[in-house]
Scaffold this motif. Sequence first.
Motif, PDB file in Angstrom:
ATOM      1  N   GLY A  22       0.786  -1.229   0.000  1.00 38.95           N
ATOM      2  CA  GLY A  22       0.000   0.000   0.000  1.00 38.95           C
ATOM      3  C   GLY A  22       0.815   1.274   0.000  1.00 38.95           C
ATOM      4  O   GLY A  22       0.253   2.359  -0.036  1.00 38.95           O
ATOM      5  N   THR A  23       2.149   1.168   0.043  1.00 43.29           N
ATOM      6  CA  THR A  23       2.980   2.372  -0.004  1.00 43.29           C
ATOM      7  C   THR A  23       3.302   2.698  -1.459  1.00 43.29           C
ATOM      8  O   THR A  23       3.013   1.921  -2.365  1.00 43.29           O
ATOM      9  N   LEU A  70      -1.411  -9.714   0.120  1.00 43.11           N
ATOM     10  CA  LEU A  70      -0.525  -9.301   1.209  1.00 43.11           C
ATOM     11  C   LEU A  70      -1.182  -8.217   2.053  1.00 43.11           C
ATOM     12  O   LEU A  70      -1.006  -8.170   3.262  1.00 43.11           O
ATOM     13  N   SER A  71      -1.970  -7.371   1.427  1.00 39.67           N
ATOM     14  CA  SER A  71      -2.643  -6.285   2.159  1.00 39.67           C
ATOM     15  C   SER A  71      -3.635  -6.812   3.193  1.00 39.67           C
ATOM     16  O   SER A  71      -4.041  -6.073   4.085  1.00 39.67           O
ATOM     17  N   GLU A  72      -4.005  -8.084   3.105  1.00 41.50           N
ATOM     18  CA  GLU A  72      -4.941  -8.689   4.051  1.00 41.50           C
ATOM     19  C   GLU A  72      -4.247  -9.687   4.983  1.00 41.50           C
ATOM     20  O   GLU A  72      -4.897 -10.594   5.522  1.00 41.50           O
ATOM     21  N   ILE A  73      -2.961  -9.495   5.197  1.00 42.32           N
ATOM     22  CA  ILE A  73      -2.207 -10.409   6.061  1.00 42.32           C
ATOM     23  C   ILE A  73      -2.825 -10.430   7.459  1.00 42.32           C
ATOM     24  O   ILE A  73      -3.225  -9.392   7.999  1.00 42.32           O
ATOM     25  N   ASP A  74      -2.953 -11.613   8.021  1.00 42.36           N
ATOM     26  CA  ASP A  74      -3.507 -11.773   9.357  1.00 42.36           C
ATOM     27  C   ASP A  74      -2.426 -11.438  10.390  1.00 42.36           C
ATOM     28  O   ASP A  74      -1.250 -11.754  10.191  1.00 42.36           O
ATOM     29  N   TRP A  75      -2.826 -10.843  11.493  1.00 41.19           N
ATOM     30  CA  TRP A  75      -1.848 -10.444  12.518  1.00 41.19           C
ATOM     31  C   TRP A  75      -1.038 -11.634  13.027  1.00 41.19           C
ATOM     32  O   TRP A  75       0.113 -11.473  13.441  1.00 41.19           O
TER      33      TRP A  75
END
Length: 120
Positions: A22-23, A70-75
């Motif tokens: 997202g950068t 990747l933008s939805e990576i789980d913590w």
Amino acid sequence: MGFYRERPVKAVRKARSCCGCGTIIEVGQPALDCAGHYDGDFWADSYHIGCRAAECDMNEIHGAEEWIPLSEIDWEDFPWLIEAHPIVAKRMNITRERYDRIAEEQRRCHEAWRNRVPTR
């Protein structure tokens, strides 16, 4: 999927957002342009090279039937990302301290849920 292609770009001419982290991919930085056709829809995205590698690695580890961006990576995957792809983790502001805070909050929520007073 109708088609899929990846094309490395030595240096982008226009700044663009990385689909993974997202950068911004700054002018002059290398990138990976991806495009495809899926379920009747055309899509195209750009990635930092490392972000695309992290996304592919994450999906390989999970063996998911549906692709996980990747933008939805789980913590819960933060420690893996920090270890395996530290530059990507830094870009996404994923730190060990952030992981520890989220894990502690999750623990407190689970504890509160277990100790709740049953209602009628």
